[in-house]
Structures are given as C-alpha cells and as structure tokens.
Design a protein around this motif. Sequence first.
Motif, PDB file in Angstrom:
ATOM      1  N   LEU A  74     -34.888   6.506  11.712  1.00  0.00           N
ATOM      2  CA  LEU A  74     -35.926   6.093  11.239  1.00  0.00           C
ATOM      3  C   LEU A  74     -36.576   5.055  11.989  1.00  0.00           C
ATOM      4  O   LEU A  74     -36.114   4.025  12.412  1.00  0.00           O
ATOM      5  CB  LEU A  74     -35.526   5.644   9.712  1.00  0.00           C
ATOM      6  CG  LEU A  74     -35.430   6.677   8.743  1.00  0.00           C
ATOM      7  CD1 LEU A  74     -35.126   5.868   7.324  1.00  0.00           C
ATOM      8  CD2 LEU A  74     -36.295   7.791   8.551  1.00  0.00           C
ATOM      9  N   PRO A  75     -38.085   5.006  12.273  1.00  0.00           N
ATOM     10  CA  PRO A  75     -38.619   4.127  12.874  1.00  0.00           C
ATOM     11  C   PRO A  75     -38.979   2.909  12.255  1.00  0.00           C
ATOM     12  O   PRO A  75     -39.995   2.305  12.359  1.00  0.00           O
ATOM     13  CB  PRO A  75     -39.975   4.917  13.311  1.00  0.00           C
ATOM     14  CG  PRO A  75     -40.222   5.685  12.190  1.00  0.00           C
ATOM     15  CD  PRO A  75     -39.060   6.224  11.741  1.00  0.00           C
ATOM     16  N   PHE A  76     -38.007   2.064  11.843  1.00  0.00           N
ATOM     17  CA  PHE A  76     -38.151   0.822  11.292  1.00  0.00           C
ATOM     18  C   PHE A  76     -38.464   0.139  12.258  1.00  0.00           C
ATOM     19  O   PHE A  76     -38.095   0.009  13.703  1.00  0.00           O
ATOM     20  CB  PHE A  76     -36.724   0.231  10.647  1.00  0.00           C
ATOM     21  CG  PHE A  76     -36.256   1.252   9.502  1.00  0.00           C
ATOM     22  CD1 PHE A  76     -36.950   0.700   8.509  1.00  0.00           C
ATOM     23  CD2 PHE A  76     -34.894   1.728   9.655  1.00  0.00           C
ATOM     24  CE1 PHE A  76     -36.335   1.476   7.150  1.00  0.00           C
ATOM     25  CE2 PHE A  76     -34.734   2.619   8.305  1.00  0.00           C
ATOM     26  CZ  PHE A  76     -35.491   2.186   7.339  1.00  0.00           C
ATOM     27  N   ASP A  77     -39.134  -1.082  12.109  1.00  0.00           N
ATOM     28  CA  ASP A  77     -39.680  -2.037  12.886  1.00  0.00           C
ATOM     29  C   ASP A  77     -38.963  -3.323  13.063  1.00  0.00           C
ATOM     30  O   ASP A  77     -38.777  -3.787  14.261  1.00  0.00           O
ATOM     31  CB  ASP A  77     -41.157  -2.685  12.621  1.00  0.00           C
ATOM     32  CG  ASP A  77     -42.160  -1.530  12.335  1.00  0.00           C
ATOM     33  OD1 ASP A  77     -42.665  -0.903  13.487  1.00  0.00           O
ATOM     34  OD2 ASP A  77     -42.596  -1.374  11.327  1.00  0.00           O
ATOM     35  N   ALA A  78     -37.861  -3.571  12.302  1.00  0.00           N
ATOM     36  CA  ALA A  78     -37.076  -4.554  12.412  1.00  0.00           C
ATOM     37  C   ALA A  78     -35.997  -4.444  11.462  1.00  0.00           C
ATOM     38  O   ALA A  78     -36.083  -3.825  10.415  1.00  0.00           O
ATOM     39  CB  ALA A  78     -37.853  -5.806  12.242  1.00  0.00           C
ATOM     40  N   ILE A  79     -34.974  -5.331  11.644  1.00  0.00           N
ATOM     41  CA  ILE A  79     -33.827  -5.412  10.667  1.00  0.00           C
ATOM     42  C   ILE A  79     -33.693  -6.899  10.239  1.00  0.00           C
ATOM     43  O   ILE A  79     -33.685  -7.709  11.013  1.00  0.00           O
ATOM     44  CB  ILE A  79     -32.545  -4.880  10.977  1.00  0.00           C
ATOM     45  CG1 ILE A  79     -32.556  -3.335  11.371  1.00  0.00           C
ATOM     46  CG2 ILE A  79     -31.448  -5.263  10.039  1.00  0.00           C
ATOM     47  CD1 ILE A  79     -31.429  -2.741  11.739  1.00  0.00           C
TER      48      ILE A  79
ATOM     49  N   ALA B 293     -46.675  -8.578  16.495  1.00  0.00           N
ATOM     50  CA  ALA B 293     -45.493  -9.149  17.269  1.00  0.00           C
ATOM     51  C   ALA B 293     -44.011  -8.730  16.729  1.00  0.00           C
ATOM     52  O   ALA B 293     -43.072  -8.832  17.685  1.00  0.00           O
ATOM     53  CB  ALA B 293     -45.394 -10.855  16.662  1.00  0.00           C
ATOM     54  N   ILE B 294     -43.984  -8.372  15.603  1.00  0.00           N
ATOM     55  CA  ILE B 294     -42.638  -7.492  15.057  1.00  0.00           C
ATOM     56  C   ILE B 294     -42.471  -6.330  15.924  1.00  0.00           C
ATOM     57  O   ILE B 294     -41.508  -6.254  16.464  1.00  0.00           O
ATOM     58  CB  ILE B 294     -42.684  -7.394  13.710  1.00  0.00           C
ATOM     59  CG1 ILE B 294     -42.642  -8.699  12.868  1.00  0.00           C
ATOM     60  CG2 ILE B 294     -41.577  -6.632  13.042  1.00  0.00           C
ATOM     61  CD1 ILE B 294     -42.810  -8.385  11.344  1.00  0.00           C
ATOM     62  N   GLN B 295     -43.440  -5.443  16.023  1.00  0.00           N
ATOM     63  CA  GLN B 295     -43.469  -4.502  16.506  1.00  0.00           C
ATOM     64  C   GLN B 295     -43.228  -4.372  18.039  1.00  0.00           C
ATOM     65  O   GLN B 295     -42.723  -3.530  18.552  1.00  0.00           O
ATOM     66  CB  GLN B 295     -44.500  -3.387  16.273  1.00  0.00           C
ATOM     67  CG  GLN B 295     -44.710  -3.166  14.608  1.00  0.00           C
ATOM     68  CD  GLN B 295     -45.961  -2.163  14.452  1.00  0.00           C
ATOM     69  OE1 GLN B 295     -47.168  -2.166  14.843  1.00  0.00           O
ATOM     70  NE2 GLN B 295     -45.832  -1.347  13.323  1.00  0.00           N
ATOM     71  N   ASP B 296     -43.718  -5.441  18.566  1.00  0.00           N
ATOM     72  CA  ASP B 296     -43.473  -5.736  20.297  1.00  0.00           C
ATOM     73  C   ASP B 296     -42.338  -6.331  20.564  1.00  0.00           C
ATOM     74  O   ASP B 296     -41.963  -6.456  21.451  1.00  0.00           O
ATOM     75  CB  ASP B 296     -44.781  -6.471  20.745  1.00  0.00           C
ATOM     76  CG  ASP B 296     -45.909  -5.657  20.712  1.00  0.00           C
ATOM     77  OD1 ASP B 296     -46.131  -4.446  20.708  1.00  0.00           O
ATOM     78  OD2 ASP B 296     -47.052  -6.196  20.759  1.00  0.00           O
ATOM     79  N   GLY B 297     -41.571  -6.750  19.541  1.00  0.00           N
ATOM     80  CA  GLY B 297     -40.328  -7.682  19.762  1.00  0.00           C
ATOM     81  C   GLY B 297     -40.628  -9.039  20.255  1.00  0.00           C
ATOM     82  O   GLY B 297     -39.691  -9.778  20.617  1.00  0.00           O
ATOM     83  N   ARG B 298     -41.688  -9.589  19.622  1.00  0.00           N
ATOM     84  CA  ARG B 298     -41.789 -10.835  20.132  1.00  0.00           C
ATOM     85  C   ARG B 298     -41.824 -11.593  18.814  1.00  0.00           C
ATOM     86  O   ARG B 298     -42.382 -12.599  18.374  1.00  0.00           O
ATOM     87  CB  ARG B 298     -43.406 -11.003  20.456  1.00  0.00           C
ATOM     88  CG  ARG B 298     -43.697 -10.390  21.835  1.00  0.00           C
ATOM     89  CD  ARG B 298     -45.231 -10.651  22.176  1.00  0.00           C
ATOM     90  NE  ARG B 298     -46.054  -9.665  21.532  1.00  0.00           N
ATOM     91  CZ  ARG B 298     -46.963 -10.016  20.466  1.00  0.00           C
ATOM     92  NH1 ARG B 298     -46.888 -11.324  20.140  1.00  0.00           N
ATOM     93  NH2 ARG B 298     -47.725  -9.086  20.017  1.00  0.00           N
TER      94      ARG B 298
END
Length: 233
Positions: free
Chosen positions: A123-128, A184-189
Amino acid sequence: MFAVDLHAHTRFFHGHRGLGDRYDPIGVSLLARTARWRGLDGVATTNHDYYTPFEREAATIVPGIEVTTTRGHVLVVGPDPPEETVPLEYTPAEVVDMAHERGCAAIVAHPFRNSTVTDVQDLPFDAIEINGKHPRTQPLVERLATEHDVPLVAGSDAHYPVEVGRAYTRIDADELTPESVVEAIQDGRVEAVVDRRPVDRFIRRWYRAIHSRKHPNDLLSKPTPGVGEPPQS
C-alpha cells in the motif's frame, strides 16, 4: 525547519457528537496554545472519523482526520481531509486512495496498538507514525518504516492539551502550510522526535494509568510483546 505535532485531538472524550462539536473550538484553542508553549510551530487536529475546519490560532492548525479503517487507524493530513467517515467502512487501501485524491498524506497511526494496517503489503502509505503514547515501540516502528521504505513521522496522540508535543515531527519546508506538510512527508523531508524529558515520562505514566482504568483490555496499557521498555519512555 518547522516542528509540528501530527496527531492530536480537540477533546478528551469520544461519542456525544453534539456536545463535542460545541467543545471543539475550546479544545483546538487549548491545543494550539499548548503547542506554542512547547515551542511547536503547528499541530494537526486528527479527530476520530470527522474533521472540523478551525481558524488559525497561536500555532498553525493543520487539517486532518483519524480514519477508523477495517484494520486499524490511518491519519489523513493535508489541505482537504474528508469531513466525516464511518468507522470500519473503509479498507486501508481505500483510505490511502481517498487521501491522495484530496491532496493529503496517508499515515499509519500507532501500528502496534489494535492495528493490522501494515500487514497489507504494497500500500502506498506516505509515512508511519511513532506514537507519543507508547514510544517503547519505536524500534519496531523504525523497522516497519524500513521494510515499507517510507518516512517516519511522530505525533503525541494528545487527548488532553497537556500531552501535546511529547512526540512531534520536524518538517523541512520554506513555509508551514497544509500543502507544504504533505509535500515534505511524501518527499521524506521529515524527522520523528520523541520528547523524553522527565515531565513527558510522567505524563505518559499518568495517561496509561487513566487509560488502563477506562480500557483494561487495551494494549496501550500493556508492554508490546517482544519489545522491552526503554529506560526513558
């Protein structure tokens, strides 16, 4: 760089929707003021299965909702969360799609408390989320984030204003807006932070004592199997 608590509630009770709607403006004001006092720049209001728009307070309010899926809770945070969801009506996959269609981020909430969301692969979650109520699960959450190749974020899961900021997320952005938080979340910043000062350890123990009386069978009040409790939780 901004510090944002990505998981907070405007009330300390569930149900009684009519009473809650009248209380929510007071609750969000208390959350925002506490967030500013704790040195945070913003706080996301992620009430259970409903979203109410709030005006900007002492700290930036980020819109959000905590959706009760068929396999646990998923936070939807961003500029246009759904106004209301029916508990247990949506699968995690449907909530992820819903979040992305609305320009929001989909975050797995407290994955080791009454949740099997992460058992659903690909599943393409954006973060945990590292949850502020039980940071002793942090090693397991970090492992999950690595396995799913997604960023780690953190939120207090505050139901009482005093809990705000015991876990939060550092967000690398030029400005603090709902859109920039999602990007920022989706980019990992992002960087997850757990506050382990003595006052926060006391608050956790206090909340666990209250919660264990209200919900004696809830895993929140018990150690997670296979995970030792760090000395500073």
